[in-house]
Design an enzyme around this catalytic site. Structure first.
Site, PDB file in Angstrom:
ATOM      1  N   GLU A 143       8.387 -12.925  -6.258  1.00 17.12           N
ATOM      2  CA  GLU A 143       8.896 -11.562  -6.438  1.00 17.12           C
ATOM      3  C   GLU A 143       8.224 -10.868  -7.621  1.00 17.12           C
ATOM      4  O   GLU A 143       7.942  -9.663  -7.573  1.00 17.12           O
ATOM      5  CB  GLU A 143      10.420 -11.587  -6.618  1.00 17.12           C
ATOM      6  N   HIS A 146       4.986  -9.452  -6.515  1.00 17.97           N
ATOM      7  CA  HIS A 146       5.166  -8.148  -5.864  1.00 17.97           C
ATOM      8  C   HIS A 146       5.221  -7.029  -6.907  1.00 17.97           C
ATOM      9  O   HIS A 146       4.621  -5.968  -6.730  1.00 17.97           O
ATOM     10  CB  HIS A 146       6.462  -8.126  -5.052  1.00 17.97           C
ATOM     11  N   GLU A 222       2.551 -10.023   1.575  1.00 19.86           N
ATOM     12  CA  GLU A 222       3.358 -11.238   1.451  1.00 19.86           C
ATOM     13  C   GLU A 222       2.462 -12.445   1.174  1.00 19.86           C
ATOM     14  O   GLU A 222       2.792 -13.307   0.351  1.00 19.86           O
ATOM     15  CB  GLU A 222       4.188 -11.465   2.716  1.00 19.86           C
TER      16      GLU A 222
END
Length: 307
Positions: A143, A146, A222
């Site tokens: 995360e 990201h 991803e």
């Protein structure tokens, strides 16, 4: 070899740039068609686009947390979670985001925010209860990747323009069908096809192509975040284990709980309701098998054990 040099993938970067370029070109062509066919005013359209873009840009983290029903927690509320985030941020050289917890048995996590300085990372209670600490770290590092790559902003902008195109198309379609405008429904008052029919045909093509491109871009990002997690932690096997556990545990969650969080699927590390691999073209996350294979390759490059 330094850790940051592991897992570099120029091919993946080029594919992301190519997909983004195609998406931008598609929207430019669509805008030109709207201007030519519907005679939209440029200034009103720019005001609408810029106004909505700024609103979404400055409120993306708050909107996502509110939609998820997540609660921002301090170090006193979740000391172990904060310690993990502190350590990973130091390893990744990132500013610390806000830390939030989403009260649901569904094991998952997501990140949101317009930039590394204005971001939040959220884990569910189901994830915290079901995974080992090292596996949670692997998920958090994903995360944080990201956030570092500004993926939330990129995907928000990409989806925003697709949504805007759909709204403008609907407006033009209704005006052409029910407003009696645009030359009485026919282009240039001749025997050509009605304006609303032209707009409908263009909108269908634009929506379908943009849908595929946005999903493709999401899958690439991803893969990049998985690779980022491996680089930050230096132990891709923990993220591999976490992904397998999340996927297997998801089948044990009641459908009622899965439906409650289904709206967050695009943000989650693994969708709450995974689709068949046969529909990969329409998925916003890569199939689990491909993600595990990519992580296993990075692990081999690092000399890490792969089960």
């Amino acid at each position: 070899m330094k850790r940051r040099s592991y897992g570099r993938n120029a091919g993946l970067t080029l594919r992301m740039l190519f997909t983004t370029g195609l998406l931008g070109l598609l929207y430019v062509i669509f805008a030109v068609v709207l201007f030519q066919v519907l005679n939209f005013g440029l200034v009103p359209m720019l005001v609408i686009v810029i106004g909505l873009a700024f609103f979404q840009y400055y409120t993306s983290d708050k909107l996502a947390l509110a939609a998820a029903g997540a609660k921002v927690v301090g170090p006193d509320d979740a000391p172990a979670l904060h310690e993990m985030v502190d350590r990973l941020c130091a390893m990744a050289d990132l500013p610390k985001p806000k830390v939030a917890i989403m009260d649901t048995p569904v094991p998952n996590a997501f990140a949101t925010g317009r930039s590394p300085k204005h971001a939040a990372v959220c884990v569910t209670t189901g994830l915290w209860d079901r995974l080992e600490p090292k596996e949670v770290e692997g998920v958090l590092a994903h995360e944080l990747s990201h956030i570092a790559n500004r993926d939330v902003l990129v995907m928000t902008v990409a989806s925003f323009f697709a949504t805007l195109a759909a709204l403008l198309t609907r407006f033009g379609l209704y005006a052409g069908m029910f407003g009696g405008g645009y030359g009485g429904g026919n282009r240039d008052n001749n025997n050509g096809p009605p304006v609303w029919l032209i707009v409908l045909a263009v909108s269908i093509v634009v929506y379908f192509v943009s849908f595929i491109l946005i999903r493709t871009l999401s899958r690439y990002r991803e893969f990049a975040a998985d690779r980022g997690s491996a680089l930050i932690t230096g132990a891709p096997e923990y993220l591999m284990s976490a992904l397998q556990k999340i996927s297997s545990q998801m089948t044990l969650i009641p459908n009622r709980d899965l439906r409650q969080v289904e709206g967050m699927n695009a943000f989650f590390i693994i969708p709450a309701r995974a689709r068949s691999a046969a529909a990969e073209l329409f998925m916003d996350h890569p199939p689990l098998e491909k993600r595990l294979a990519a992580l296993a390759e990075i692990a081999r490059q690092m000399g890490r054990p792969v089960a």
